[in-house]
Design a protein around this motif. Structure first.
Motif, PDB file in Angstrom:
ATOM      1  N   GLN A   1       0.833  -1.193   0.000  1.00 39.49           N
ATOM      2  CA  GLN A   1       0.000   0.000   0.000  1.00 39.49           C
ATOM      3  C   GLN A   1       0.871   1.246   0.000  1.00 39.49           C
ATOM      4  O   GLN A   1       1.957   1.248   0.565  1.00 39.49           O
ATOM      5  CB  GLN A   1      -0.895   0.012   1.246  1.00 39.49           C
ATOM      6  N   ILE A   2       0.391   2.278  -0.680  1.00 38.76           N
ATOM      7  CA  ILE A   2       1.077   3.571  -0.663  1.00 38.76           C
ATOM      8  C   ILE A   2       0.064   4.615  -0.222  1.00 38.76           C
ATOM      9  O   ILE A   2      -1.079   4.589  -0.664  1.00 38.76           O
ATOM     10  CB  ILE A   2       1.585   3.956  -2.061  1.00 38.76           C
ATOM     11  N   GLY A   3       0.495   5.539   0.627  1.00 41.13           N
ATOM     12  CA  GLY A   3      -0.430   6.592   1.020  1.00 41.13           C
ATOM     13  C   GLY A   3       0.133   7.438   2.141  1.00 41.13           C
ATOM     14  O   GLY A   3       1.215   7.154   2.666  1.00 41.13           O
ATOM     15  N   SER A   4      -0.627   8.466   2.515  1.00 40.38           N
ATOM     16  CA  SER A   4      -0.206   9.295   3.637  1.00 40.38           C
ATOM     17  C   SER A   4      -0.354   8.454   4.903  1.00 40.38           C
ATOM     18  O   SER A   4      -1.108   7.479   4.913  1.00 40.38           O
ATOM     19  CB  SER A   4      -1.093  10.524   3.721  1.00 40.38           C
ATOM     20  N   PRO A   5       0.371   8.830   5.971  1.00 42.95           N
ATOM     21  CA  PRO A   5       0.267   8.045   7.202  1.00 42.95           C
ATOM     22  C   PRO A   5      -1.183   7.864   7.646  1.00 42.95           C
ATOM     23  O   PRO A   5      -1.579   6.765   8.037  1.00 42.95           O
ATOM     24  CB  PRO A   5       1.056   8.884   8.208  1.00 42.95           C
ATOM     25  N   LEU A   6      -1.988   8.929   7.542  1.00 37.16           N
ATOM     26  CA  LEU A   6      -3.378   8.849   7.974  1.00 37.16           C
ATOM     27  C   LEU A   6      -4.162   7.840   7.129  1.00 37.16           C
ATOM     28  O   LEU A   6      -4.891   7.004   7.658  1.00 37.16           O
ATOM     29  CB  LEU A   6      -4.014  10.241   7.877  1.00 37.16           C
ATOM     30  N   GLU A   7      -3.960   7.929   5.812  1.00 33.84           N
ATOM     31  CA  GLU A   7      -4.648   7.011   4.899  1.00 33.84           C
ATOM     32  C   GLU A   7      -4.317   5.554   5.210  1.00 33.84           C
ATOM     33  O   GLU A   7      -5.191   4.703   5.327  1.00 33.84           O
ATOM     34  CB  GLU A   7      -4.176   7.266   3.468  1.00 33.84           C
ATOM     35  N   VAL A   8      -3.019   5.288   5.324  1.00 27.76           N
ATOM     36  CA  VAL A   8      -2.618   3.904   5.542  1.00 27.76           C
ATOM     37  C   VAL A   8      -3.127   3.377   6.873  1.00 27.76           C
ATOM     38  O   VAL A   8      -3.501   2.223   6.995  1.00 27.76           O
ATOM     39  CB  VAL A   8      -1.084   3.752   5.492  1.00 27.76           C
ATOM     40  N   PHE A   9      -3.106   4.270   7.864  1.00 28.05           N
ATOM     41  CA  PHE A   9      -3.537   3.813   9.164  1.00 28.05           C
ATOM     42  C   PHE A   9      -5.057   3.625   9.219  1.00 28.05           C
ATOM     43  O   PHE A   9      -5.554   2.641   9.737  1.00 28.05           O
ATOM     44  CB  PHE A   9      -3.099   4.817  10.239  1.00 28.05           C
ATOM     45  N   ARG A  10      -5.781   4.593   8.630  1.00 29.43           N
ATOM     46  CA  ARG A  10      -7.248   4.548   8.690  1.00 29.43           C
ATOM     47  C   ARG A  10      -7.817   3.518   7.735  1.00 29.43           C
ATOM     48  O   ARG A  10      -8.810   2.872   8.032  1.00 29.43           O
ATOM     49  CB  ARG A  10      -7.822   5.925   8.319  1.00 29.43           C
ATOM     50  N   HIS A  11      -7.244   3.417   6.576  1.00 29.83           N
ATOM     51  CA  HIS A  11      -7.824   2.540   5.562  1.00 29.83           C
ATOM     52  C   HIS A  11      -6.804   1.546   5.014  1.00 29.83           C
ATOM     53  O   HIS A  11      -6.386   1.649   3.871  1.00 29.83           O
ATOM     54  CB  HIS A  11      -8.393   3.375   4.405  1.00 29.83           C
ATOM     55  N   PRO A  12      -6.407   0.616   5.833  1.00 31.86           N
ATOM     56  CA  PRO A  12      -5.444  -0.378   5.349  1.00 31.86           C
ATOM     57  C   PRO A  12      -6.048  -1.131   4.165  1.00 31.86           C
ATOM     58  O   PRO A  12      -7.213  -1.511   4.205  1.00 31.86           O
ATOM     59  CB  PRO A  12      -5.259  -1.312   6.540  1.00 31.86           C
ATOM     60  N   ALA A  13      -5.257  -1.308   3.113  1.00 28.25           N
ATOM     61  CA  ALA A  13      -5.788  -1.873   1.883  1.00 28.25           C
ATOM     62  C   ALA A  13      -5.785  -3.395   1.889  1.00 28.25           C
ATOM     63  O   ALA A  13      -6.484  -4.017   1.098  1.00 28.25           O
ATOM     64  CB  ALA A  13      -4.995  -1.349   0.692  1.00 28.25           C
ATOM     65  N   THR A  14      -5.001  -3.992   2.737  1.00 28.50           N
ATOM     66  CA  THR A  14      -4.882  -5.452   2.721  1.00 28.50           C
ATOM     67  C   THR A  14      -4.854  -5.972   4.143  1.00 28.50           C
ATOM     68  O   THR A  14      -4.574  -5.217   5.079  1.00 28.50           O
ATOM     69  CB  THR A  14      -3.561  -5.883   2.040  1.00 28.50           C
ATOM     70  N   PRO A  15      -5.130  -7.248   4.332  1.00 28.41           N
ATOM     71  CA  PRO A  15      -5.021  -7.825   5.678  1.00 28.41           C
ATOM     72  C   PRO A  15      -3.643  -7.606   6.277  1.00 28.41           C
ATOM     73  O   PRO A  15      -3.499  -7.300   7.457  1.00 28.41           O
ATOM     74  CB  PRO A  15      -5.275  -9.320   5.439  1.00 28.41           C
ATOM     75  N   PHE A  16      -2.593  -7.732   5.429  1.00 34.18           N
ATOM     76  CA  PHE A  16      -1.241  -7.523   5.944  1.00 34.18           C
ATOM     77  C   PHE A  16      -1.109  -6.106   6.493  1.00 34.18           C
ATOM     78  O   PHE A  16      -0.581  -5.891   7.589  1.00 34.18           O
ATOM     79  CB  PHE A  16      -0.200  -7.757   4.844  1.00 34.18           C
TER      80      PHE A  16
END
Lengths: 288, 359, 283
Positions: free
Chosen positions: B217-232
């Motif tokens: 996943q690529i994104g801003s810290p907030l994005e990655v934390f709030r909306h993780p794209a995968t189970p990993f």
């Protein structure tokens, strides 16, 4: 990784240096370095080793066989084995005792003691022989007393044994000290806390963990004991068949221009050296 | 100065370290390559620097292919995990090294070198240590000197390999903040590698989350934390409660209980009714229902309540599968008002649930 | 000298330290002190005459210069060999690595007669130089050859482990800062290897100064030209001039002990650097 200094170590492979352009030499530089190294190796190490055997067999197997089955050679072999058989056990006991007190205890003067144990390595073998002449020789400290009691040390077998002990003195100790220092005292303290006696602790806990280092020291000690020339030469008196060890026997034959015979006997010592290196490799492989 | 990574592959004998990686690093940003050890992040960083060669693919710096550019020609500032300060040189000489090894016609005059090094030492606030040797410095000081040394040659990009890995916890926090401020002053395109999600979330402008040689996943810290794209991604970024079951129209069927999808959330389009799914909920996104007779929610038993601060952590295990554990964060006041007790049977309901199709 | 510090759990301290000291004294310390005590009983004039006679002074020069040169050559080629063994893969590497220790294992007399056979004017190597009028065996050049043989493993075996454990990061850092391979080597790697190289040099030099067996066969032993100092001790003893031999031995011992002190200092220096250079956690 083992704590044996200069001896046994687990090495990382050379491949890692190939991965990065930062640690990789241009091909021409690599070939030059490798070429010079191998040339130097071939000239200074490989050729002498080969030359011993070529010279030994120069006049054929028969001369070779005669030289090594000659009674004087037999006497030299026996004396060489005797000197080694006395020197090694004494230096093993000393080496273990020294390594035990240095590695398991803290005391003042420890660093000095380690330096003193190394002393025989820094003394010229000729001086090593001389010191025993000064103590036991005809004009030495004990010379008069010895001749009164009809005991011969210099120019006799005891002198040869003493000189051999001197030059091989540090080998076992200096292999064991760093090894046992690296191992610390935890295992022994655990054994003692479980009720083991001092000797039980040593035989069952310490000895098994130092056996390869000990063997390493013993084979180095043995190689030097059987090969020592300078120190033994001073105290030997060169009585053929009586006070000549193998290296001295080689010298006598060589000075009598019996080159093939000299090299034949020398080839036995060269074989001993190869066996020593072989065992060393084996130990490194076993404890890696 | 932009960095583009195009279809990079790297294999170490049987191990695929990087699997067809393509990334764009925007100019002037501080990007974190985040992932567990062995995920390929350090290898990617070293390939960008030219310290390792990719099996295939390209690295473009400012749009120019660097395949034939030796590491020393890339003008990259690289900070090593253990800093690799030259121990026989003073701090001053360490920082001056990059200037002194320049070809004669490019090498600045001694006065200019002196001025530049002094400037950099001021920048990292260690001007007084110029004459010290690295062995006389603390870990944090070494890190700053390593950074000053990398900056001395005016690098086009700054690459940092686990920049805080060799420091103890307290110094680490301080230096994170400092590095962030320094970046805001200098605006050099920077990439740092870390396995510590907290570090990445706190310092980076953007996070590239990697796993097993791939980008998750690529994104801003907030994005990655709030909306993780995968189970990993969900698992790696923070604590997660994990539920396995079948997707039904209004939630996840976990064995014979229903974990309801909160009414505020709408279901993912790609989920098939009856399909195997994995659902995640953060500890603060689970609610404790004391009414065991309620028709929905996963049944669990409270094993421990840790109520030290304003938020209490409640540890639970599944009512029938004792090997399955859950963690729930509840305001301490609520623990008191619900009168939660260790050993009590309860139900868990999510206020926020992330559902992924398993497979 | 052995005074206890702190309490001991393990047994055997008294026994082991006592035995160590007694054995050390009997075999090494008392006999060695005999040299100094005997020398002290000589008249200063008499002593000075022996150790400053032209033949003896010439032997110092021969021993010192050949040892120095041999140790220098070994430092250079020892570094190349250690570098090859650590950094490159090549056919027969294990064999080369194992045979580096040959001079430790091969008796010096065997080395001596073999080297003189190789470098004599009809030997494998000597015959290559003979047509140019270059004599190697039975000249100081021959001594040099023997001392190179004896000293090589000291240098290789002190540099090799240090190079092996030297972290790659230092060279990589130098490269990212724009250094060429040669700059990285000369400004970063070489200074890191310096303590080990100096230690190896000093060990090889110390061994060479005292060496006897491998040298006498190839040296030719021409007075004032190719006589080494240890040989003069033997010559004096053969002439029953124990006092003369003792005087020369005293000078040699003083040199040996000084070298031992220097080597200890160097090893201490190298040891204090090691942890840092291996790139371990030193925060």
């Amino acid at each position: 990784m083992s704590g044996m200094v200069g001896g046994i170590q687990a090495y990382r492979g050379s491949e890692v240096y190939e991965l990065s352009p930062a640690t990789r030499e241009p091909q021409w530089a690599r070939l030059t370095i490798l070429g010079l190294s191998l040339l130097f190796f071939a000239i200074f190490l490989l050729m002498p080793l080969l030359a011993v055997f070529v010279e030994a067999l120069r006049k054929g197997w028969e001369v070779y066989w005669q030289a090594i089955t000659n009674p004087d050679t037999g006497a030299a072999i026996r004396l060489t084995l005797l000197a080694a058989a006395i020197a090694i056990p004494l230096n093993v006991v000393f080496g273990v005792a020294a390594a035990w007190c240095i590695s398991k205890f803290e005391f003042r003067g420890k660093q000095l003691l380690i330096t003193l144990i190394d002393l025989p390595f820094s003394v010229s073998p000729v001086v090593a022989g001389l010191v025993y002449v000064l103590v036991f020789g005809a004009h030495g400290w004990l010379g008069e007393w010895l001749s009164e009691h009809n005991i011969k040390i210099i120019f006799a077998v005891p002198g040869i044994v003493l000189a051999t002990i001197f030059v091989t003195f540090p080998f076992v100790a200096r292999e064991l000290i760093p090894l046992m220092q690296a191992q610390g005292t935890d295992a022994e303290e655990a054994a003692v806390s479980l009720g083991a006696s001092g000797w039980q602790t040593f035989w069952r806990v310490t000895l098994p963990s130092i056996k390869w280092g000990l063997l390493y020291g013993v084979i180095l000690c043995n190689a030097r004991a059987m090969g020592e020339f300078g120190a033994v030469s001073v105290v030997s008196g060169h009585l053929r068949g009586q006070t000549t060890t193998l290296p001295l026997h080689v010298e006598i034959l060589y000075n009598e221009y019996q080159f093939a015979a000299a090299f034949a006997v020398a080839s036995l010592l060269a074989l001993l050296a190869l066996v020593t290196l072989g065992i060393k490799l084996f130990i490194e492989w076993r404890s890696a | 100065m932009s960095i583009q990574v195009k279809n990079i592959n790297k294999r170490f004998s049987t191990f695929q370290a990087l699997d067809d990686i393509s990334l764009d690093f925007p100019t002037g940003k501080l990007v974190a390559l985040l992932g567990p050890s062995g995920c390929g992040k350090t290898t990617l960083l070293r390939i960008i620097a030219g310290l390792e060669t990719a099996d295939s693919g390209q690295i473009l710096l400012e749009g120019v292919d660097t395949s034939n550019l030796h590491v020393r020609e890339r003008q990259i500032g690289f900070m090593f995990q253990h800093y690799a300060l030259f121990q026989h040189m003073t701090v001053f000489e360490n920082v001056a090294f990059g200037l002194r090894v320049k070809p004669k016609n490019e090498r600045p005059a001694e006065v200019a070198i002196h001025q530049r090094v002094t400037e950099l030492l001021e920048l990292v606030q260690l001007g007084s240590l110029a004459k010290r040797y690295p062995s006389q410095l603390s870990g944090g000081q070494r890190q700053r000197i390593a950074l000053a040394r990398a900056l001395a040659v005016n690098p086009r990009v700054l690459l940092l390999d686990e920049p805080f890995g060799a420091l103890d916890a307290k110094v680490r926090k301080e230096l994170r903040r400092w590095l962030r401020q320094l970046h805001d002053e200098l605006h050099i395109t920077s990439i740092f590698v870390t396995h510590d999600q907290e570090e990445a979330l706190e310092v980076a402008d953007e996070i590239v989350l990697m796993n097993k040689g791939k980008v998750e996943q690529i994104g801003s810290p907030l994005e990655v934390f709030r909306h993780p794209a995968t189970p990993f991604a969900f698992n790696f970024l923070g604590t997660a409660n994990r539920f396995e079951g079948k997707w039904v129209s209004d939630g996840v069927q976990v064995s014979n209980e229903l974990l309801p999808l909160p009414p505020t959330q709408s279901a993912h389009a790609n989920l098939v009714v009856g399909g195997e799914v994995i659902a995640f909920a953060r500890p603060h996104d689970l609610q404790i229902e004391t009414n065991v007779e309620a028709s929905q929610g996963v049944r669990a038993k409270i094993s421990r309540i840790l109520a030290f601060g304003p938020t209490a952590r409640v540890e639970l295990s599944h009512a029938t599968q004792a090997e399955t554990y859950y963690e729930v964060d509840v305001p301490t006041l609520i623990v008191a008002s619900l009168n939660l007790q260790e050993g009590q049977a309860v139900r868990l309901r999510p206020s926020q649930l992330q559902v992924f199709s398993a497979g | 000298m052995a005074q206890a510090v702190g309490k001991r759990v393990l047994p055997g301290f008294g026994l082991s330290v006592g035995y160590t000291l007694v054995y050390l004294s009997l075999i090494v310390l008392i006999p060695l002190s005999a040299v100094f005590i005997s020398a002290a009983s000589m008249q200063w004039n008499e002593f000075w005459q022996v150790v400053s006679s032209p033949q003896v002074v010439s032997s110092y020069r021969v021993s010192f210069l050949t040892s120095l040169l041999a140790a220098l050559i070994n430092s250079l080629f020892g570094l190349l060999i250690a570098w090859s063994l650590v950094r490159y893969n090549f056919f027969g590497k294990r064999l080369v690595d194992a045979l580096i220790d040959l001079p430790f294992a091969l008796p010096t007399a065997v080395a001596g007669i073999t080297l003189s056979a190789l470098y004599a004017k009809n030997g494998w190597i000597g015959s290559l130089f003979a047509p140019f009028g270059i004599k190697i065996a039975f000249t100081p050049l021959g001594i040099l050859i023997a001392l190179i043989f004896i000293g090589l493993p000291f240098v290789v075996r002190t540099i090799q482990p240090v190079l092996q454990e030297l972290s790659l990061e230092f060279e990589e850092a130098a490269a990212t800062l724009g250094a060429t391979r040669w700059q990285a080597f000369s400004r970063v790697v070489l200074p890191a290897l310096l303590p080990a190289m100096l230690t190896g040099f000093a060990l090889a030099f110390a061994r060479a100064v005292g060496e006897y067996g491998s040298v006498i066969f190839i040296a030719g032993n021409v007075p004032m030209v190719s006589e080494i100092t240890p040989l003069l001790i033997i010559t004096r003893l053969e002439q029953f001039d124990v006092a003369g031999a003792t005087a020369i031995a005293t000078v040699m011992l003083v040199v040996s002990f000084s070298l031992l002190l220097i080597i200890n200092g160097l090893q201490h220096w190298a040891g204090s650097r090691k942890r840092y250079l291996t790139g371990g956690d030193f925060a």
